[in-house]
Write an enzyme that holds these catalytic residues in place. Structure first.
Site, PDB file in Angstrom:
ATOM      1  N   GLY A  11       0.651  -1.357   0.054  1.00  0.00           N
ATOM      2  CA  GLY A  11       0.133   0.078   0.140  1.00  0.00           C
ATOM      3  C   GLY A  11       0.854   1.294  -0.053  1.00  0.00           C
ATOM      4  N   ARG A  72       0.930  -4.874  -5.590  1.00  0.00           N
ATOM      5  CA  ARG A  72       0.943  -6.013  -4.678  1.00  0.00           C
ATOM      6  C   ARG A  72       1.206  -7.257  -5.653  1.00  0.00           C
ATOM      7  NH1 ARG A  72      -0.973  -4.436   0.254  1.00  0.00           N
ATOM      8  NH2 ARG A  72      -2.542  -2.517   0.043  1.00  0.00           N
ATOM      9  N   ASP A 103       4.771  -4.801   6.145  1.00  0.00           N
ATOM     10  CA  ASP A 103       5.420  -6.083   6.548  1.00  0.00           C
ATOM     11  C   ASP A 103       5.467  -7.119   5.569  1.00  0.00           C
ATOM     12  OD1 ASP A 103       2.764  -6.185   6.832  1.00  0.00           O
ATOM     13  OD2 ASP A 103       2.686  -7.751   8.332  1.00  0.00           O
ATOM     14  N   THR A 126       4.222   2.542   5.567  1.00  0.00           N
ATOM     15  CA  THR A 126       2.945   2.045   5.647  1.00  0.00           C
ATOM     16  C   THR A 126       2.184   2.992   6.638  1.00  0.00           C
ATOM     17  OG1 THR A 126       1.334   0.383   6.304  1.00  0.00           O
ATOM     18  CG2 THR A 126       3.362   0.236   7.344  1.00  0.00           C
ATOM     19  N   ASP A 128      -0.209   2.154   8.324  1.00  0.00           N
ATOM     20  CA  ASP A 128      -0.849   1.257   9.406  1.00  0.00           C
ATOM     21  C   ASP A 128      -0.157   1.267  10.658  1.00  0.00           C
ATOM     22  OD1 ASP A 128      -2.600   0.547   7.595  1.00  0.00           O
ATOM     23  OD2 ASP A 128      -1.768  -1.416   7.025  1.00  0.00           O
ATOM     24  N   ASP A 130       1.931  -0.567  11.706  1.00  0.00           N
ATOM     25  CA  ASP A 130       1.727  -2.178  12.582  1.00  0.00           C
ATOM     26  C   ASP A 130       3.227  -2.878  12.512  1.00  0.00           C
ATOM     27  OD1 ASP A 130       2.213  -2.341   9.631  1.00  0.00           O
ATOM     28  OD2 ASP A 130       0.740  -3.664   9.417  1.00  0.00           O
ATOM     29  N   MET A 170      -8.736   3.360   8.561  1.00  0.00           N
ATOM     30  CA  MET A 170      -7.995   2.164   8.102  1.00  0.00           C
ATOM     31  C   MET A 170      -6.942   1.572   9.254  1.00  0.00           C
ATOM     32  SD  MET A 170      -6.645   3.072   4.249  1.00  0.00           S
ATOM     33  CE  MET A 170      -7.830   2.712   2.698  1.00  0.00           C
ATOM     34  N   ARG A 172      -5.813  -2.164   8.957  1.00  0.00           N
ATOM     35  CA  ARG A 172      -5.876  -3.437   8.685  1.00  0.00           C
ATOM     36  C   ARG A 172      -6.066  -3.929  10.001  1.00  0.00           C
ATOM     37  NH1 ARG A 172      -2.800  -5.871   3.741  1.00  0.00           N
ATOM     38  NH2 ARG A 172      -0.480  -5.328   4.647  1.00  0.00           N
TER      39      ARG A 172
HETATM   40  P1  ATP Z   1       0.746  -2.148   3.572  1.00  0.00           P
HETATM   41  O1  ATP Z   1       1.070  -2.683   4.940  1.00  0.00           O
HETATM   42  O2  ATP Z   1       0.813  -0.995   3.346  1.00  0.00           O
HETATM   43  O3  ATP Z   1      -0.302  -2.829   2.882  1.00  0.00           O
HETATM   44  P2  ATP Z   1       2.725  -4.236   2.856  1.00  0.00           P
HETATM   45  O4  ATP Z   1       4.038  -4.130   2.338  1.00  0.00           O
HETATM   46  O5  ATP Z   1       2.597  -5.222   3.968  1.00  0.00           O
HETATM   47  O6  ATP Z   1       2.066  -2.893   2.774  1.00  0.00           O
HETATM   48  P3  ATP Z   1       1.397  -6.544   1.191  1.00  0.00           P
HETATM   49  O7  ATP Z   1       0.532  -6.387   0.311  1.00  0.00           O
HETATM   50  O8  ATP Z   1       1.388  -7.307   2.289  1.00  0.00           O
HETATM   51  O9  ATP Z   1       1.733  -5.064   1.755  1.00  0.00           O
HETATM   52  O10 ATP Z   1       2.854  -6.965   0.432  1.00  0.00           O
HETATM   53  C1  ATP Z   1       3.328  -6.226  -0.643  1.00  0.00           C
HETATM   54  C2  ATP Z   1       4.077  -7.276  -1.626  1.00  0.00           C
HETATM   55  O11 ATP Z   1       5.212  -7.954  -0.823  1.00  0.00           O
HETATM   56  C3  ATP Z   1       3.258  -8.679  -2.119  1.00  0.00           C
HETATM   57  O12 ATP Z   1       2.395  -8.346  -3.013  1.00  0.00           O
HETATM   58  C4  ATP Z   1       4.313  -9.377  -2.590  1.00  0.00           C
HETATM   59  O13 ATP Z   1       4.752  -9.120  -3.650  1.00  0.00           O
HETATM   60  C5  ATP Z   1       5.417  -9.291  -1.089  1.00  0.00           C
HETATM   61  N1  ATP Z   1       5.089 -10.332  -0.303  1.00  0.00           N
HETATM   62  C6  ATP Z   1       4.283 -10.485   0.843  1.00  0.00           C
HETATM   63  N2  ATP Z   1       4.442 -11.288   1.635  1.00  0.00           N
HETATM   64  C7  ATP Z   1       5.416 -12.239   0.893  1.00  0.00           C
HETATM   65  C8  ATP Z   1       6.123 -13.364   1.329  1.00  0.00           C
HETATM   66  N3  ATP Z   1       5.855 -13.913   2.467  1.00  0.00           N
HETATM   67  N4  ATP Z   1       7.128 -13.635   0.543  1.00  0.00           N
HETATM   68  C9  ATP Z   1       7.573 -13.044  -0.407  1.00  0.00           C
HETATM   69  N5  ATP Z   1       7.096 -11.766  -0.911  1.00  0.00           N
HETATM   70  C10 ATP Z   1       6.127 -11.528  -0.045  1.00  0.00           C
END
Ligand code: ATP
Length: 320
Positions: A11, A72, A103, A126, A128, A130, A170, A172
């Site tokens: 995000g 994503r 994360d 992020t 969040d 979190d 928001m 999550r």
């Molecule tokens: P936000 O918290 O703002 O949504 P985020 O980084 O946590 O941000 P996610 O959608 O959870 O958002 O993860 C972003 C991208 O990171 C995923 O679309 C994927 O490409 C990669 N990713 C997430 N989890 C894994 C994992 N366990 N192993 C490898 N890549 C991962």
């Protein structure tokens, strides 16, 4: 290290552009080349990247969103996808990587560093808030300020009509946006995923505030609990005051970053590149007790976020 890659993932969050600028400028300061990888891990797999020059990051410190765009990418969860990403990194001669994201993005970064030996530094981007290892993530402060602006406006109209406002924010599974925007806006009640709510208790608090002369109520509900619509539907049968739901939604992700987020972006971006320059990878940067820190990426992603019960108690005592 002569060439590094940089991507934003997951995000988007206000301050990502300011962090991109800090990474690019610090790298150039140290004589490194920077490739800006577009659309997160998807761009890494598709070899979608652009060289970032000094002036390519001019005039973005104040802009919301991310110049590199974000995505994503489910393919990153597969070994084939990860190998494609590593192939691109090797082919392009990229020796280190900076990943700005939450994360999930850090889990991707962990795989690249742990399994494939690519020195990678994570910057927590992020809204969040979190991630346990850092007191604040990039974008959280701006998102909360956006919520405050909207809650202030809702308070005006709710008071005029003597209504109850249920505001969905928001975050999550994390209640921090609700907690901070609740305290800072003077909301009477917050409902967060970390604490089971009790409708009788909420109704009691509303009635007590009305008996003491209050003409409106604000209830901030974190999206991880339920929607504002759903909460308003549950509450309405128990009160004679009209209940109005509002979902703040995606405006929380946009907008010009606050001073606090720009300062974090500058320091996180600078620290990330200085670590890579010193040959240090597999770390994440953050802020703890007002100091910029770095930590092992595996340790950081395995930490469970702890809710700040003391702040919650503070709200319970001063918002009535
Ligand atoms: P936000 O918290 O703002 O949504 P985020 O980084 O946590 O941000 P996610 O959608 O959870 O958002 O993860 C972003 C991208 O990171 C995923 O679309 C994927 O490409 C990669 N990713 C997430 N989890 C894994 C994992 N366990 N192993 C490898 N890549 C991962």
């Amino acid at each position: 290290m002569k060439r590094i890659g940089l991507l934003t993932s997951g995000g988007d969050a206000p301050g990502m552009n300011a962090a991109i600028r800090a990474v690019v400028r610090t790298a150039i300061y140290y004589g490194m080349e920077v490739y800006g990888i577009q659309r997160g891990y998807s761009g890494l797999m598709d070899d979608d990247m652009i060289p970032m020059e000094m002036r390519s990051v001019s005039n973005i410190v104040q802009c919301g969103g991310t110049k590199l765009r974000t995505a994503r990418c489910l393919e990153m969860l597969t070994v084939e996808g990860q190998k494609k990403a590593v192939d691109t990194i090797k082919r392009r001669g990229i020796e280190g990587l900076v990943v700005i994201g939450g994360d999930g993005s850090f889990r991707g970064a962990k795989v690249l560093s742990e399994t494939y030996g690519i020195p990678t530094i994570g910057i927590p981007g992020t809204i969040d808030n979190d991630l346990e290892y850092t007191d604040y993530t990039l974008g959280f402060d701006t998102a909360v300020n956006t919520c405050l602006d909207i809650i202030n406006k809702l308070r005006d109209t709710m008071t005029s009509h003597e209504r109850i406002s249920v505001v969905e924010v928001m975050g999550r599974h994390c209640g921090d946006i609700a907690l901070y925007s609740g305290i800072a806006s003077g909301a009477e009640i917050i409902v967060v995923p970390e604490i089971k709510f009790n409708l009788d208790d909420i109704v009691m608090r509303i009635n007590r505030s009305r008996a003491s002369g209050k003409h409106s109520n604000i209830i901030v509900v974190a999206e991880g609990v339920m929607s504002a619509d759903e909460f308003a539907k549950q509450l309405q049968p128990y009160t004679s005051y009209p209940v109005r739901p509002t979902c703040i939604g995606h405006v929380q992700r946009g907008g010009s970053p606050s001073m606090a987020d720009r300062m974090l972006a500058a320091q996180f971006g600078n620290k990330a590149v200085r670590l890579l320059k010193d040959g240090i990878g597999n770390r994440v940067v953050g802020i703890k007790d007002n100091k910029i820190i770095d930590m092992d990426i595996i340790e950081a992603v395995s930490m469970k976020k702890v809710f700040n019960h003391e702040l919650y108690e503070t709200l319970q005592m001063i918002s009535m």
